[in-house]
Structure formats: C-alpha cells, structure tokens
Design an enzyme around this catalytic site. Structure first.
Site, short mmCIF file in Angstrom:
data_model
loop_
_atom_site.label_atom_id
_atom_site.label_comp_id
_atom_site.label_asym_id
_atom_site.label_seq_id
_atom_site.Cartn_x
_atom_site.Cartn_y
_atom_site.Cartn_z
N ASN A 7 3.09 -9.04 2.05
CA ASN A 7 2.91 -7.69 1.53
C ASN A 7 3.56 -6.75 2.55
O ASN A 7 2.98 -6.48 3.60
CB ASN A 7 1.40 -7.42 1.39
N ARG A 90 4.48 -9.19 -2.72
CA ARG A 90 3.92 -8.08 -3.48
C ARG A 90 5.02 -7.03 -3.63
O ARG A 90 5.64 -6.62 -2.65
CB ARG A 90 2.75 -7.46 -2.72
N HIS A 179 -2.24 -1.39 -9.04
CA HIS A 179 -3.34 -2.34 -8.76
C HIS A 179 -3.41 -3.43 -9.83
O HIS A 179 -4.47 -4.04 -10.05
CB HIS A 179 -4.72 -1.62 -8.78
N ARG A 240 -6.50 11.42 -2.21
CA ARG A 240 -5.65 11.87 -3.33
C ARG A 240 -6.48 12.63 -4.36
O ARG A 240 -7.62 12.28 -4.61
CB ARG A 240 -5.00 10.66 -4.02
N GLU A 384 -6.08 -9.99 -4.11
CA GLU A 384 -4.71 -9.80 -4.59
C GLU A 384 -3.77 -10.86 -4.02
O GLU A 384 -2.85 -11.31 -4.70
CB GLU A 384 -4.24 -8.38 -4.24
#
Ligand code: ADP
Length: 400
Positions: A7, A90, A179, A240, A384
């Site tokens: 990743n 990823r 995601h 955010r 993940e």
C-alpha cells in the site's frame, strides 16, 4: 503461495507478506519518510520488531529495503525474493476503467496514468510502487486492487450528480466511492456469519475510521455509497467536512480570501470532528473532552452520530429495507458508546442490541443483536490487506 501486499502512499508504504495456504501473515511493516530526510523502516517478522534508519530516496529503494529485510538472516522470513509469487497493490482510483481487480499490464498502467487527474495524490505513488516491484523482482505478477472497484456496480441514477450530463461525458464527474476493498470484505463476511447467500440479503456497511464511508450492498453488490467523486463527500469525518452545500465553496473562498489549495486544506484537513470540537480528529480524545464537559466536543460527537444514522436511514430507503448492518474500521470496531447511540436511535427498525456484547472489547468479531432482532447488526474487523491478498491469489491462480 506467498503474496506480498503493498500500500504505497506518497512518502510512505505499508506491506504484509501472506502465506495463502492458511492466509497467515509471515511479516509486516512500514516505511516512512520516503524521499525525505530521516527515512526509516519498521518491520515485524519472527515475533520481533525492528526499526532500520537508512536513506530511502524513492519507492524503488524503499521496496529494495523491504525485500532485503524479508530475506535477512536474522529478521527475515524467506530465503529469496523468488519465493514471492505475486504482489498485490492497493490502487486508490480505478476511474471507470475497472470493476474488479486486475493483473497489471502496460494497458492497465496507461489507464492508471489517465486516472491520475482523478486522484492526483494517490495514483502516482501507487504507480511508483508497481514500477519499483518491476525493478526489484522482474517477472513477478503484479495485481491492482482498486478502492473504487467494488462500487462500479452502482446504477447510473445513483452515481450521477445533478450536474449537466455533458460534464460527466467530458470530465467523468460522478460518484466513484472508496473503501471498496473494506466494504466488500466485511459484507462478504457478514453473509458467511448470517449463513445466507449474499444474493439473498441487503447489508449496510459502515466503515468508520479517520475517513468514513457507508455503503448499501444489495444482493452482494454495492448499489450506493457515501463517498463520491473524491473521499470528501458523505458523513462528517475526522478532519473532512462530508456533505455540505456547494454554494458555500465560492462564498468562503471569497470571504476568507482562499485559493483552491487553501480551500482544499480547509475542507479536507481542518474540518469535521476536529473542526467542530477544536480538540482533535481522534474520537478517543474528543470523547474524553466531551466527558470533561467540553460542549463543542459533545456537539461534534452528536453530529457524527446523526450523520452516520441519516446515511443508514437513507440506504434503508435505497434498498427498500435492510437485513443487516455492519460496523467496521477504527471507530466502528471500537467505539462502544457511538455504536450504542446509533443503534438505540435506530430501534424503530426493529433492532434490539445486547449491551453486554456491545461493550465486550475482548470479542472482536461479533453480532450485537439479540436473537429475533428484525435487523441483525455485526461488528466485523476489516482487513483490507487480506482482501487484496485474496484477490491477488485468485487472479494469479487463474494464470496457471
Ligand atoms: P484510518 O482511516 O486512518 O485507517 P482507522 O480505521 O484506524 O483510520 O480509525 C481511526 C479512528 O478510530 C480514530 O478516530 C480513533 O480515535 C478511532 N478509534 C480507535 N480506537 C478507538 C476506541 N477504542 N474508541 C473510540 N475510537 C477509537
């Protein structure tokens, strides 16, 4: 088969080496400050953790260091690079080109390069990671696993914004969702826990971490999700904004004399739970401030709960019902109080939770609802990396 999962971020990378015979993790670690002074690698292998400080000027050097530590006599777990039979990467943005994981070819790299404009911060380091593996282990199959791919099944009426259609045609402005690897992983696991074919159930998955997104998974496919063209849309997050009226954009830029970068920084890094509470983006800090009487901290928690609940409610409408809700990621897996607040406020759906099980930190994967609850609720730790390893394994097996 050994599968290395990478990743790659702009100045960091995380890795895990899986033995796919039993899906065990042989080693994992991370490199930080790639291309910056003071780069270092933290590696966990044979039950020990070591930190190596060495200059790593780019991703090729960083990945060479990862490979070297994997074969290191003292801390390594394999004898040579050739034992790694595949590498799963990823990749953040697959744009409209990919609806699933793929073997990386020159055509795929061209598509990823085209998609840089959709993910200018993320896709370039993902491409650098692929190039670095090609340089260090020539010939090993590389597989791209996209954050966006699981949501490629959304119907057009769900992914289009109410902007002129020609802007979609010209610039591919639409909801992509992110995601995806996590939503896919936990929704598939949920079907297993319910002992039902995925095709028979409607699941709402709530990935609540620093970045948060909710997805509506109907009969095993994503039909809607809260993140959009970028990961800014949807529920309010650590730093955010989540959804807000786009007319505010020009207004704030004018009033606060902000340029594009300044505005982006404001909505991505200074807002959300942090921006409201003024305390932190970390839920643990905010919760402890709220329990010491900080009213803005309490308000930010109430807002977060409300916004997550509103999305869950809207996806019940989107799927005309729901059979299960799944909580995952840092907040979803650990925040007992938030889960209880959300679920108590959703009791009208026929949800009956067991407070003791909800509060039990020892059981990581669990059903929160009592037998007979009309809608079942689960906590399922996301993984993940394992999701990427599984896809990589499957694609490489099919090459044989
Ligand atoms: P990322 O999006 O960076 O992968 P994570 O999934 O690791 O984020 O989630 C990070 C969030 O999880 C932080 O807001 C952190 O406060 C929250 N978190 C972790 N543990 C707990 C806990 N025990 N209680 C409440 N929140 C927690």
């Amino acid at each position: 088969m050994l599968v290395l999962v990478l990743n790659c971020g702009s100045s960091s990378l995380k890795y895990q080496l899986f033995d796919m015979t039993d899906q065990s993790v042989l080693a994992k670690g991370r490199v930080e400050r790639i291309g910056i002074d003071g780069s270092f690698l933290i590696h966990e292998g044979k039950g020990d953790e070591i930190e190596i400080e060495t200059d790593m000027s780019d991703h090729t050097v960083a990945i060479k260091n990862v490979l070297d530590i994997l074969v290191n006599e003292e801390h390594g777990v394999i004898e040579n690079f050739d034992q790694i039979e595949a590498v799963g990467h990823r990749v953040v943005h697959g744009g409209e080109d990919f609806s699933g994981s793929v073997l990386i070819t020159n055509e795929v790299k061209d598509a990823l390069t085209r998609n840089i404009e959709l993910a200018p911060l993320h896709n370039p380091p993902n491409l650098m990671g692929i190039a670095a593996v090609e340089a260090n282990i020539p010939g090993v199959p590389n597989v791209g696993v996209f954050d966006t791919a699981f949501h490629a099944t959304m119907p057009q009426y769900a992914y289009l914004y109410g902007l002129p259609y020609k802007l979609y045609e010209k610039y591919r402005i639409r909801r992509y969702g992110f995601h995806g690897t996590s939503h896919k992983f936990v929704s598939e696991r949920c079907a297993v826990l319910m002992d039902k074919p995925a095709e028979e159930i409607r699941i709402i998955t709530a990935h609540l971490g620093n970045g948060s997104s909710i997805a509506a998974v109907d009969k095993g496919i994503s039909v809607d999700t809260s993140m959009g063209f970028t990961p800014l849309e949807g529920v309010m997050m650590g730093t955010r904004t989540g959804d807000f009226d786009p007319a505010i954009v020009g207004y704030i830029m004018q009033k606060e004399n902000l340029d594009f970068n300044g505005f982006n920084d404001l909505v991505n890094k200074q807002s959300g739970v942090f921006g409201i509470s003024g305390v932190s983006s970390d839920m643990r800090d905010v919760e402890s401030a709220a329990s010491s009487g900080n009213e803005l901290a309490a308000l930010s928690l109430q807002m977060f709960e409300y916004k997550v609940r509103k999305y869950i409610g809207s996806y019940v409408a989107a799927m005309k019902g729901v059979d299960a809700i799944v909580f995952t990621a840092g907040i979803g897996e650990n925040d007992v109080k938030l889960r209880k607040n959300i679920l108590d406020n959703l009791a009208w759906l026929g949800i009956e939770i067991d407070d003791e099980i909800n509060a039990n930190h020892k059981i990581k994967e669990k059903e929160l609802t009592k037998p007979g609850s009309k809608v079942r609720v689960f906590v399922i730790p996301t993984n993940e990396e394992l999701g990427i390893a599984n896809d990589t394994y499957e694609i490489v097996q099919n090459l044989k």
